[in-house]
Design a protein around this motif. Structure first.
Motif, PDB file in Angstrom:
ATOM      1  N   GLN A   9       0.822  -1.204   0.000  1.00 14.77           N
ATOM      2  CA  GLN A   9       0.000   0.000   0.000  1.00 14.77           C
ATOM      3  C   GLN A   9       0.858   1.257   0.000  1.00 14.77           C
ATOM      4  N   ALA A  10       1.927   1.260   0.813  1.00  9.50           N
ATOM      5  CA  ALA A  10       2.814   2.426   0.876  1.00  9.50           C
ATOM      6  C   ALA A  10       3.522   2.639  -0.451  1.00  9.50           C
ATOM      7  N   LEU A  11       3.944   1.557  -1.080  1.00 10.34           N
ATOM      8  CA  LEU A  11       4.646   1.674  -2.364  1.00 10.34           C
ATOM      9  C   LEU A  11       3.713   2.190  -3.448  1.00 10.34           C
ATOM     10  N   ARG A  12       2.495   1.669  -3.479  1.00 10.16           N
ATOM     11  CA  ARG A  12       1.536   2.152  -4.470  1.00 10.16           C
ATOM     12  C   ARG A  12       1.215   3.626  -4.253  1.00 10.16           C
ATOM     13  N   ALA A  13       1.185   4.056  -2.998  1.00 13.52           N
ATOM     14  CA  ALA A  13       0.947   5.476  -2.713  1.00 13.52           C
ATOM     15  C   ALA A  13       2.105   6.324  -3.235  1.00 13.52           C
ATOM     16  N   ARG A  14       3.348   5.823  -3.078  1.00 10.84           N
ATOM     17  CA  ARG A  14       4.512   6.533  -3.619  1.00 10.84           C
ATOM     18  C   ARG A  14       4.430   6.652  -5.130  1.00 10.84           C
ATOM     19  N   ILE A  15       4.056   5.554  -5.773  1.00  9.05           N
ATOM     20  CA  ILE A  15       3.976   5.556  -7.233  1.00  9.05           C
ATOM     21  C   ILE A  15       2.884   6.515  -7.705  1.00  9.05           C
ATOM     22  N   ASP A  16       1.740   6.471  -7.053  1.00 12.73           N
ATOM     23  CA  ASP A  16       0.642   7.369  -7.429  1.00 12.73           C
ATOM     24  C   ASP A  16       1.062   8.824  -7.279  1.00 12.73           C
ATOM     25  N   ALA A  17       1.729   9.141  -6.156  1.00 10.58           N
ATOM     26  CA  ALA A  17       2.162  10.514  -5.920  1.00 10.58           C
ATOM     27  C   ALA A  17       3.194  10.947  -6.952  1.00 10.58           C
ATOM     28  N   ALA A  18       4.127  10.054  -7.293  1.00 13.54           N
ATOM     29  CA  ALA A  18       5.152  10.376  -8.282  1.00 13.54           C
ATOM     30  C   ALA A  18       4.523  10.619  -9.647  1.00 13.54           C
ATOM     31  N   ALA A  19       3.546   9.799 -10.012  1.00 13.25           N
ATOM     32  CA  ALA A  19       2.892   9.969 -11.305  1.00 13.25           C
ATOM     33  C   ALA A  19       2.144  11.293 -11.368  1.00 13.25           C
ATOM     34  N   ARG A  20       1.407  11.619 -10.338  1.00 11.12           N
ATOM     35  CA  ARG A  20       0.648  12.866 -10.336  1.00 11.12           C
ATOM     36  C   ARG A  20       1.583  14.072 -10.358  1.00 11.12           C
ATOM     37  N   ALA A  21       2.709  13.966  -9.645  1.00  4.63           N
ATOM     38  CA  ALA A  21       3.676  15.059  -9.657  1.00  4.63           C
ATOM     39  C   ALA A  21       4.260  15.277 -11.042  1.00  4.63           C
ATOM     40  N   ALA A  22       4.309  14.220 -11.827  1.00  3.58           N
ATOM     41  CA  ALA A  22       4.841  14.301 -13.198  1.00  3.58           C
ATOM     42  C   ALA A  22       3.740  14.590 -14.215  1.00  3.58           C
ATOM     43  N   GLY A  23       2.517  14.793 -13.741  1.00  4.95           N
ATOM     44  CA  GLY A  23       1.403  15.050 -14.647  1.00  4.95           C
ATOM     45  C   GLY A  23       0.967  13.824 -15.416  1.00  4.95           C
ATOM     46  N   ARG A  24       1.161  12.644 -14.821  1.00  4.10           N
ATOM     47  CA  ARG A  24       0.831  11.390 -15.485  1.00  4.10           C
ATOM     48  C   ARG A  24      -0.301  10.672 -14.760  1.00  4.10           C
ATOM     49  N   ASP A  25      -0.986   9.821 -15.479  1.00  5.15           N
ATOM     50  CA  ASP A  25      -1.999   8.958 -14.899  1.00  5.15           C
ATOM     51  C   ASP A  25      -1.285   7.810 -14.189  1.00  5.15           C
ATOM     52  N   PRO A  26      -1.514   7.600 -12.891  1.00  4.62           N
ATOM     53  CA  PRO A  26      -0.848   6.494 -12.189  1.00  4.62           C
ATOM     54  C   PRO A  26      -1.082   5.140 -12.846  1.00  4.62           C
ATOM     55  N   ALA A  27      -2.171   4.989 -13.570  1.00  7.42           N
ATOM     56  CA  ALA A  27      -2.465   3.713 -14.225  1.00  7.42           C
ATOM     57  C   ALA A  27      -1.474   3.391 -15.332  1.00  7.42           C
ATOM     58  N   THR A  28      -0.681   4.384 -15.775  1.00  4.79           N
ATOM     59  CA  THR A  28       0.306   4.140 -16.830  1.00  4.79           C
ATOM     60  C   THR A  28       1.622   3.583 -16.284  1.00  4.79           C
ATOM     61  N   VAL A  29       1.707   3.402 -14.973  1.00  2.12           N
ATOM     62  CA  VAL A  29       2.927   2.902 -14.341  1.00  2.12           C
ATOM     63  C   VAL A  29       2.637   1.537 -13.717  1.00  2.12           C
ATOM     64  N   THR A  30       3.378   0.512 -14.143  1.00  6.84           N
ATOM     65  CA  THR A  30       3.200  -0.845 -13.634  1.00  6.84           C
ATOM     66  C   THR A  30       4.279  -1.165 -12.616  1.00  6.84           C
ATOM     67  N   LEU A  31       3.873  -1.783 -11.530  1.00 11.12           N
ATOM     68  CA  LEU A  31       4.809  -2.220 -10.501  1.00 11.12           C
ATOM     69  C   LEU A  31       5.230  -3.657 -10.773  1.00 11.12           C
ATOM     70  N   LEU A  32       6.534  -3.869 -10.905  1.00 13.88           N
ATOM     71  CA  LEU A  32       7.113  -5.203 -11.055  1.00 13.88           C
ATOM     72  C   LEU A  32       7.808  -5.554  -9.748  1.00 13.88           C
ATOM     73  N   ALA A  33       7.287  -6.547  -9.045  1.00 14.34           N
ATOM     74  CA  ALA A  33       7.865  -6.978  -7.772  1.00 14.34           C
ATOM     75  C   ALA A  33       9.040  -7.911  -8.047  1.00 14.34           C
ATOM     76  N   VAL A  34      10.241  -7.483  -7.686  1.00  8.93           N
ATOM     77  CA  VAL A  34      11.434  -8.293  -7.930  1.00  8.93           C
ATOM     78  C   VAL A  34      11.607  -9.263  -6.765  1.00  8.93           C
ATOM     79  N   SER A  35      11.243 -10.502  -7.019  1.00  5.38           N
ATOM     80  CA  SER A  35      11.159 -11.509  -5.957  1.00  5.38           C
ATOM     81  C   SER A  35      12.395 -12.394  -5.873  1.00  5.38           C
ATOM     82  N   LYS A  36      13.462 -12.018  -6.540  1.00  2.00           N
ATOM     83  CA  LYS A  36      14.682 -12.838  -6.512  1.00  2.00           C
ATOM     84  C   LYS A  36      15.131 -13.078  -5.075  1.00  2.00           C
ATOM     85  N   THR A  37      15.533 -14.284  -4.793  1.00  2.00           N
ATOM     86  CA  THR A  37      16.009 -14.794  -3.499  1.00  2.00           C
ATOM     87  C   THR A  37      14.889 -15.002  -2.486  1.00  2.00           C
ATOM     88  N   TRP A  38      13.682 -14.554  -2.771  1.00  2.00           N
ATOM     89  CA  TRP A  38      12.572 -14.749  -1.842  1.00  2.00           C
ATOM     90  C   TRP A  38      11.802 -16.013  -2.212  1.00  2.00           C
TER      91      TRP A  38
END
Length: 246
Positions: A9-38
């Protein structure tokens, strides 16, 4: 200790805030969870929270997790340096490959895509520079060679060119490097309109990456926490791609 749900939830909030600050729709940014070693259990936990895209940097680990989690609607990505003899295994899993930086690898993946009966989606990894000795770990094509490599990949049967990928140089502000990457991506898109994606940004620099137009963020630490320390045996088998995302 925060829960996976809280971290996501915190990460998605960061991404949404970053997108809005850049004048972008947050839906245009995809989160890829890097699960290596987990473990696969950690992937399953995030998948239950709605996370669909996961990245690995070792073909063997990717294959194992994909088999264990075959019943889940996941999209797998390969984010490490890939050896040609592993191309077929990655292609059979339908993984998106983020680290194509040479024609020989592209051709191997193309052959694997044809054999698998579905094209392999690929990103061209760009070398954004950095301290001496770092480039061999991170890989990447010389920016001057990327347009020609894009032409060759786009013409290779069994491949689909998604766009460009890069890791920001260590020890330098990421903004200027990502701006150079964005300019190069625009040049590539002029010749290949389908190459609309930009894979850039990790836990520490995702805001700068979003501002530069990144459409896919490769995040590990902010989602999973500090990575488990590998055993000496694990370290001996890790590819140079272990430096990729986080």
């Amino acid at each position: 200790m925060t829960s996976p749900a809280d971290r996501l939830q915190a990460l998605r909030a960061r991404i949404d805030a970053a997108a809005r600050a850049a004048g972008r729709d947050p839906a245009t940014v995809t989160l890829l969870a890097v699960s290596k070693t987990w473990p696969a259990a950690a992937v399953r936990e995030l998948a239950a929270l709605g996370q669909a895209d996961f990245g690995e940097n070792r073909a063997q680990e990717l294959a194992g997790k994909a088999a264990e989690l075959a019943g889940l609607p996941l999209r797998w990505h390969f984010v490490g340096q890939l050896q040609r003899n592993k191309a077929a295994a990655v292609a059979r899993l339908g993984a998106v490959v983020h680290s194509v930086d040479r024609l020989s690898l592209a051709r191997a993946l193309g052959r694997a895509g044809v054999a698998a009966g579905r094209p392999v989606e690929v990103f061209l990894q760009v070398d954004l520079g950095g301290p001496e000795g770092e480039l061999a770990e991170r890989g990447g094509a010389d920016p001057a060679e990327v347009p020609a490599l894009a032409d060759a990949v786009a013409a290779t049967e069994g491949l689909v060119l998604r766009g460009l990928m890069a890791v920001a140089p260590r020890g330098a502000a990421p903004g200027p490097a990502f701006a150079r990457l964005a300019g190069l991506a625009e040049r590539v898109r002029a010749d290949h309109p389908g190459a609309v994606d930009l894979s850039a940004g990790m836990s520490a620099d995702l805001e700068e990456a979003v501002a530069a137009g990144s459409t896919l963020l490769r995040v590990g630490t902010a989602l999973f926490g500090a990575r488990p320390l590998p055993s000496p045996e694990d370290e001996s088998h890790q590819s140079h791609g272990s430096q990729q995302p986080g």
